[in-house]
Design an enzyme around this catalytic site. Sequence first.
Site, PDB file in Angstrom:
ATOM      1  N   SER A   1       0.882  -1.166   0.000  1.00 43.54           N
ATOM      2  CA  SER A   1       0.000   0.000   0.000  1.00 43.54           C
ATOM      3  C   SER A   1       0.922   1.218   0.000  1.00 43.54           C
ATOM      4  CB  SER A   1      -0.864  -0.006   1.263  1.00 43.54           C
ATOM      5  OG  SER A   1      -0.006   0.127   2.391  1.00 43.54           O
TER       6      SER A   1
ATOM      7  N   ASP B   1      -0.802  -1.512  -4.203  1.00 46.69           N
ATOM      8  CA  ASP B   1      -2.137  -1.832  -3.682  1.00 46.69           C
ATOM      9  C   ASP B   1      -2.872  -0.521  -3.360  1.00 46.69           C
ATOM     10  OD1 ASP B   1      -4.129  -3.522  -2.734  1.00 46.69           O
ATOM     11  OD2 ASP B   1      -3.258  -3.685  -0.721  1.00 46.69           O
TER      12      ASP B   1
ATOM     13  N   GLY C   1      -9.145  -6.107   7.075  1.00 51.36           N
ATOM     14  CA  GLY C   1      -8.953  -6.259   8.527  1.00 51.36           C
ATOM     15  C   GLY C   1      -9.857  -7.364   9.058  1.00 51.36           C
TER      16      GLY C   1
ATOM     17  N   ASN D   1      -6.263 -11.020  -1.918  1.00 52.77           N
ATOM     18  CA  ASN D   1      -5.347 -10.147  -1.179  1.00 52.77           C
ATOM     19  C   ASN D   1      -5.340 -10.465   0.310  1.00 52.77           C
ATOM     20  OD1 ASN D   1      -5.514  -8.939  -3.687  1.00 52.77           O
ATOM     21  ND2 ASN D   1      -5.818  -6.874  -2.901  1.00 52.77           N
TER      22      ASN D   1
ATOM     23  N   ASN E   1      -3.337  -9.546   4.078  1.00 53.68           N
ATOM     24  CA  ASN E   1      -2.400  -8.781   4.890  1.00 53.68           C
ATOM     25  C   ASN E   1      -2.607  -9.099   6.383  1.00 53.68           C
ATOM     26  OD1 ASN E   1      -0.469  -6.918   5.656  1.00 53.68           O
ATOM     27  ND2 ASN E   1      -1.742  -5.118   5.325  1.00 53.68           N
TER      28      ASN E   1
HETATM   29  P1  13P Z   1      -6.723  -8.049   4.790  1.00 48.85           P
HETATM   30  O1  13P Z   1      -5.794  -7.152   5.549  1.00 48.85           O
HETATM   31  O2  13P Z   1      -8.080  -8.053   5.354  1.00 48.85           O
HETATM   32  O3  13P Z   1      -6.157  -9.395   4.593  1.00 48.85           O
HETATM   33  O4  13P Z   1      -6.896  -7.397   3.333  1.00 48.85           O
HETATM   34  C1  13P Z   1      -5.773  -7.149   2.552  1.00 48.85           C
HETATM   35  C2  13P Z   1      -6.142  -6.435   1.318  1.00 48.85           C
HETATM   36  O5  13P Z   1      -7.247  -6.572   0.801  1.00 48.85           O
HETATM   37  C3  13P Z   1      -5.136  -5.585   0.704  1.00 48.85           C
HETATM   38  O6  13P Z   1      -5.601  -4.956  -0.440  1.00 48.85           O
END
Ligand code: 13P
Length: 287
Positions: free
Chosen positions: A50, A85, A179, A229, A231
Amino acid sequence: MGLVSAKQMMKKAFKEKWAVPHINTNNLEWSRAILESAQELNSPIIIATSEGAIRYMGGMKTVVGIVKGLIEELNITVPVALHLDHGTFEGAKKAIKEGYTSIMYDGSHEIFEKNLQNSKKIIELAKEKKQSIEVEIGTIGGEEDGMIGNGDLADLKEISKMSKLGPDMIAAGIGNFHGPYPKDWKTLSFKTLENLKKVTGRAIVLHGGSGIPKEQIEKAISMGVSKINVNTDLQQANAKAIKKFVISGKIDKDKNFDPRKLYADGFQALKEVVKYKIRQFGSENKA
Ligand code: 13P
């Protein structure tokens, strides 16, 4: 192999019904864990930042340098795309110049006409450099880099117009959240996903890939989701491993204040999550 655009891996995933793991990186350890895991399981991979992570890591040139350096020094031979991203208009233009090989322009917070106009421009610029390009329609719920989304479902007429611009992938609000998912959250909107596939006939990106039940991930992939995706799952696993190391008192033993020892368990936890996602998304041995 060096960095590649995500075009080929996305096409293959869409055709064969599996999904390319898009894993957000946050630092050097993260980047290394992502690349090593992909190599060990022979999976293509999208390593993403990001704009907040880019600022944290010291700028785009630093990120490009870290990822390219690791690929060369660790002999990473699987296809790796470095992806921006949720890029802003200016961020996307900069990433195109600085050596990212895949770009997301996220104009979903703009009025639709503006999103369409900006997406068209970024798609043209990315195509000139043969980079892959993702755009977004409808909002993804939750918070990402300070941007709050309501989780609005994608509008099909807008999706159709956006799709005609020819992006490689479309991110759409299908009841997904960035999240941790809210406690009362039940399911992705498979009806929206079905309509999306009919209207676009192209790869759909599922953001907020942490914490979605396995059956829903499998169903989404079978319906045209070709990039997922992730994170938060990595952040939580890393934090949990480091917390355990500190609370167990190991941090005070020997020379465990050395960052190489202090971060070791967190690093292994990152690798375990990346490998789990690769297997779950079906990208193992698809390099
Ligand atoms: P999460 O943090 O919910 O896994 O989402 C990550 C995301 O969509 C990054 O674009």
